[in-house]
Each structure stands twice: as C-alpha cells, then as structure tokens.
Enzyme design. Structure first.
Site, mmCIF file in Angstrom:
data_model
loop_
_atom_site.group_PDB
_atom_site.id
_atom_site.type_symbol
_atom_site.label_atom_id
_atom_site.label_comp_id
_atom_site.label_asym_id
_atom_site.label_seq_id
_atom_site.Cartn_x
_atom_site.Cartn_y
_atom_site.Cartn_z
ATOM 1 N N ARG A 1 0.643 -1.085 0.168
ATOM 2 C CA ARG A 1 0.142 0.235 -0.187
ATOM 3 C C ARG A 1 1.090 1.110 0.063
ATOM 4 O O ARG A 1 2.580 1.269 0.683
ATOM 5 C CB ARG A 1 -0.704 -0.095 1.283
ATOM 6 C CG ARG A 1 -1.745 -0.621 1.411
ATOM 7 C CD ARG A 1 -1.722 -0.838 3.058
ATOM 8 N NE ARG A 1 -1.612 -1.573 3.480
ATOM 9 C CZ ARG A 1 -1.206 -1.663 5.133
ATOM 10 N NH1 ARG A 1 -2.359 -0.995 5.949
ATOM 11 N NH2 ARG A 1 -0.045 -1.216 5.339
ATOM 12 N N CYS B 1 -4.100 2.245 -8.369
ATOM 13 C CA CYS B 1 -4.560 0.954 -8.621
ATOM 14 C C CYS B 1 -5.671 0.330 -8.653
ATOM 15 O O CYS B 1 -6.428 -0.108 -9.681
ATOM 16 C CB CYS B 1 -3.914 -0.247 -7.273
ATOM 17 S SG CYS B 1 -1.730 -0.178 -6.978
ATOM 18 N N GLY C 1 -16.798 6.779 2.827
ATOM 19 C CA GLY C 1 -16.701 8.372 2.211
ATOM 20 C C GLY C 1 -16.986 8.375 1.162
ATOM 21 O O GLY C 1 -17.326 8.073 0.193
HETATM 22 C C1 UDX Z 1 -3.960 -0.835 -2.674
HETATM 23 C C2 UDX Z 1 -3.960 -2.150 -2.334
HETATM 24 O O1 UDX Z 1 -4.560 -1.902 -0.996
HETATM 25 C C3 UDX Z 1 -2.702 -2.774 -2.159
HETATM 26 O O2 UDX Z 1 -2.664 -4.044 -1.591
HETATM 27 C C4 UDX Z 1 -2.499 -2.693 -3.624
HETATM 28 O O3 UDX Z 1 -1.176 -3.246 -3.550
HETATM 29 C C5 UDX Z 1 -2.713 -1.739 -4.846
HETATM 30 O O4 UDX Z 1 -3.331 -1.264 -4.266
HETATM 31 P P1 UDX Z 1 -3.054 1.746 -2.056
HETATM 32 O O5 UDX Z 1 -4.026 1.925 -3.642
HETATM 33 O O6 UDX Z 1 -2.101 2.581 -2.085
HETATM 34 O O7 UDX Z 1 -3.454 0.239 -1.811
HETATM 35 O O8 UDX Z 1 -4.391 2.233 -1.894
HETATM 36 P P2 UDX Z 1 -5.342 1.790 -0.335
HETATM 37 O O9 UDX Z 1 -4.275 2.003 0.900
HETATM 38 O O10 UDX Z 1 -6.054 0.710 0.211
HETATM 39 O O11 UDX Z 1 -6.315 2.902 -0.564
HETATM 40 C C6 UDX Z 1 -7.072 2.802 -1.318
HETATM 41 C C7 UDX Z 1 -8.153 4.023 -1.749
HETATM 42 O O12 UDX Z 1 -9.425 3.304 -0.932
HETATM 43 C C8 UDX Z 1 -8.212 4.827 -1.030
HETATM 44 O O13 UDX Z 1 -8.417 5.672 -1.461
HETATM 45 C C9 UDX Z 1 -8.406 5.252 0.299
HETATM 46 O O14 UDX Z 1 -9.117 6.889 0.641
HETATM 47 C C10 UDX Z 1 -10.141 4.121 0.043
HETATM 48 N N1 UDX Z 1 -10.799 3.286 1.284
HETATM 49 C C11 UDX Z 1 -8.893 2.171 1.560
HETATM 50 C C12 UDX Z 1 -12.097 3.640 1.391
HETATM 51 O O15 UDX Z 1 -12.549 5.005 1.077
HETATM 52 N N2 UDX Z 1 -12.422 3.150 3.020
HETATM 53 C C13 UDX Z 1 -11.825 2.502 3.482
HETATM 54 O O16 UDX Z 1 -12.114 1.676 5.093
HETATM 55 C C14 UDX Z 1 -10.122 2.639 2.706
#
Ligand code: UDX
Length: 437
Positions: A157, A264, A257
C-alpha cells in the site's frame, strides 16, 4: 554465493522493492529507461512521497549495495534474479490494462541473458500474461531454457510501502519449477516467518486481482450502505462500527466516505472486468461494474451536497478543498476522488482553492486551471463551504473556532467521516457528512 538482484522499473513499486531488497542484504541494481529518474535516485532523491523510503534509499546507496543504471546489458550481466516492477496502467478509452511496458522489459532484457537466471514478474497483470511472457522470454534469450519466469505479485500500500515489503502478510509464488520456487524462497528467507503460498501462474496473477477486487468491493459495500443511510436517516459510522465487531466481517476497509482512488484499485478492477469478458466469464465479475459505479456516485454526491449547501449554484462561490492526494501520506493524485470533486466544482462555476500537505505540486501540474492555497487556513479564507476530501492528520487536528474565523460561511462537508460532528456543530458549523444525518 548470495544472489545478485536487479529491479527493472523504478516507479513506486520498483523503487521500494530495490531499496528494501538492499536493506535485506542483497546487492541490487535498479534499472529504468528514464535517465532523469535514475539520476535522481543515484543522488538519493525519491521521485515520490513515501514515509521512510528515502532514508532506506540513501543508507543503501552509501553502503554500495544499491546502484542504478539505464543499461539492460549491465543489468543482464549483473543479475541472478531480475524483478520486473513496471506499471500496467489502464488503456486510454478502455477498461483493459496496458501491458506493453512488461513486453518492452522482456524484449530489452532477454537478448542479453546468456546464463542461468530467474525473471520474476511483480506487476499486476491480466491473468494469462505470465504464460505468454514466459514463452517469449525463453524464445528471445540466448540461454534458452536456463532462463525461467516466475510470478510474485506485490500487495504493498502507498504510505506503508516499506512496512508492507519488509513485513508482508503473505508471499505468493507462481512458479513452473522447483528450481524457481527454491530461488524465490532463498530471496525472501531474510524476512523470516511469512506465510508462503506456492501456485501456478494463473493463480498467482488472479490472487492480486482478487485481493484488490475484494478491497474495492468492501469499500463500495459500505458506501452503498451510506446511500441507504442517506435514504432512510441512518448513520453509516455507527452501522460500520457495529459490523466491525463481527470477526467474519472485520472493520478494515469499512470506512464510508468519498470512496477509493489511486493508481491501483480503480484500474485493477476495470482490467479484471475486461479480462473476464475476454475469457467469456463476464457474468462472474459483473458485480465489479456496480462496485465501480457506487464508488463514482460518491464523488457526484459530494458535489451535489456542496451545491445544495450553497443554495443551488456554485456561481461566484468560493469552495475550499482540503486534500488532493488520493489518500493521506501520499502525493499520488492518480484517480484522486478529491481532485475529481475539485475539478467538477470548478467546471460548474465554483471558485476552488485546493490545499494538500504533499500533493500540491502534482495537482498543479495536472490541473493548472484550479486555484491552490499554501495552507488549510489559506484555502478556507472567505470560503462559502469547506470540503474535507483526504483525511490528512493535519486536517483532523483543525480547530473549528480558528477555521471558522477565516471562512465566509461555516459550511463543512466531511467527505471522509473523520471529524467529530458534535464538536463542529457546537462551534456553529453546518456540518454534513456522507451517510449520516
Ligand atoms: C491498494 C491495495 O491496498 C494494495 O494491497 C495494492 O497493492 C495496491 O492497491 P493503495 O492504492 O496504496 O493500495 O491504497 P489503499 O490504502 O488500499 O486505499 C485505496 C483507496 O481506498 C484510497 O483512496 C482510500 O482513501 C480508500 N479507502 C480505503 C476508503 O475509501 N475506505 C476505506 O475503508 C479504506
């Protein structure tokens, strides 16, 4: 003799992987076709914002274990194990992923491979890609069958990249031989006890797509519940809390939200849908289209709510946007929900002022027509409505009275459900959030 490693492609994944492998004690050579990027990395400068990574980069450059090059010839001569870490972005105007960077790496590397080695794909790819690349690799390599491919997806992440690489939840090894499995087990041995799942190529590729699809689905599920709350007067934060106590459900990725963005999740679920259709399995992933739609609808909802708070029009109204990165602790604006909202409001006539602690440079470069501010207070000055769209710690710490003194009207939309509604309402703010009364 310990293996010598190369990392091909030094973007988010590659820069992290190279620095972490060097930290684990390996000699590592990072390669990129962008000479500017390589120059910066050689100087110890990270092209991205990632907590803890720059220190790791500098420490391993100094130790001499980590070096960078633009030469495939040098990489081929150096490496026993070559990790491919290039991007697979969404194709213009299509759902499918563009895997041309992967093909380019194999075509550039293979003609120089004249001895036994393992090439390991880490990029997220449509299932079937590994088998195709394995054949191409052997065909183009002078060493022929001594060169082998493995698929080892990466789950890191942004914001936690170092931690996720050095202390992964699991390691997936898609291999076609015991030799490949042994090499990968040796490479990851310094990490100690980590669950390892050994699979064939398609399973390894699918694990990554499935993991991202599941996370996206979980987020869209709770956002669909937010829509239900909005329709019925319920409170999605309490709903989510109550669900989280059920171990079978769990509380992570259940924050309602503005939804998911980034480089990704959005493009990976679309690529997964596209691949399912190619394989004649479209029905299996049809639900992911709805996951995508729910996610996009949340952005529309924030814009509608802001317009409603302003009496039906953005004309001549000032809108403070707190957050531009797709999530906190990152300067990544790829498919950022926050910027998407800012752009839409500007298109509808609003005077937008965006502030983000790390992503302002990237946001300015991508959207030069938007207004920008140097602090949250600067953004909020004379604003008719304040939108909190990325949950940076510094926004959570904002004082309602202090912020209230700078705005034109105390209207606030908490797009990430992170502020205490009571505190803000007591300070005279018209506090609104998604999925809450
Ligand atoms: C993601 C995966 O988690 C990771 O395992 C993969 O390798 C790449 O894609 P990342 O893109 O860094 O990682 O973001 P992540 O932390 O998973 O969050 C993704 C999005 O979801 C963000 O925009 C975040 O704000 C949103 N999110 C996350 C929510 O809206 N609600 C949540 O409860 C969790």
């Amino acid at each position: 003799m310990p293996y010598r490693l190369t990392v091909l492609g030094t973007g988010y994944l590659g820069a992290t992987h190279a620095a972490c492998m060097a930290e684990m004690g390996f000699e590592v050579l990072g390669l990129d076709v962008d000479p500017g990027k390589i120059e910066r990395l050689r100087r110890g400068e990270l092209p991205i914002h990632e907590p803890g990574l720059e220190e790791l980069l500098q420490r391993n450059l100094e130790s001499g274990r980590l070096r960078f090059t633009t030469s495939y010839e040098e990489a081929a001569a150096f490496g026993d194990v070559h990790f491919i870490c290039v991007g697979t972005p969404q194709m213009q105007g299509e759902y499918a992923a563009d895997v041309s960077f992967l093909d380019a790496v194999v075509e550039s590397l293979a003609p120089h491979l004249d001895r036994e080695c393992l090439v390991v794909g880490k990029s997220t790819v449509p299932v079937g890609t590994a088998e195709r690349l394995a054949e191409k690799l052997v065909r183009l390599s002078p060493a022929g069958m001594q060169v082998e491919l493995a698929w080892n997806p990466e789950f890191l992440r942004e914001g936690f990249a170092v931690q996720d690489t050095l202390r992964p939840d699991r390691i997936v090894m898609g291999v076609a031989s015991e030799r490949a499995e042994k090499v990968l087990r040796d490479v990851y041995a310094p990490l100690g006890e980590v669950p390892i799942v050994v699979t064939d190529f398609p399973t390894a590729e699918l694990v990554k797509s499935a993991a991202n699809a599941f996370l996206a689905t979980k987020i869209s599920f709770i956002n669909a519940m937010a829509e239900m709350c909005e329709a019925s007067g319920g409170d999605v934060r309490q709903l989510s809390q109550a669900l989280s106590y059920d171990d079978r459900i769990g509380g992570r990725y259940l924050n309602a939200g503005l939804g998911f963005g980034g480089g990704c999740l959005p493009k990976d679920i679309r690529a997964f849908i596209a691949r399912a259709e190619e394989l004649g399995a479209d029905r299996s992933l049809a639900f992911l289209r709805e996951v995508d739609s729910i996610n996009i609808r949340r952005r529309v909802r924030v814009v509608d709510l802001a317009r409603e708070l302003l009496g039906g029009s953005f004309d001549d109204r000032t809108v403070a946007v707190l957050g531009a990165a797709f999530k906190p602790n990152s300067d990544d604006i790829r498919d950022s929900p926050a910027l998407d909202v800012a752009v839409t409001i500007a298109e509808q006539g609003g005077k937008v002022k965006v502030y983000d602690p790390a992503a302002l440079g990237n946001a300015r470069a991508a959207h030069p027509h938007l207004g920008y501010a140097e602090s949250a207070f600067d953004a909020a000055r004379d604003a008719d409505v304040v939108l909190l769209l990325t949950e940076w710690q510094e926004f959570l710490a904002l004082d309602p009275e202090e912020l209230g003194a700078t705005v034109a009207a105390r209207n606030l939309i908490d797009g990430r459900n992170v502020l205490d509604a009571e505190t803000w309402r007591c300070a005279g703010w018209n506090y609104r959030a998604l999925g809450r009364p």
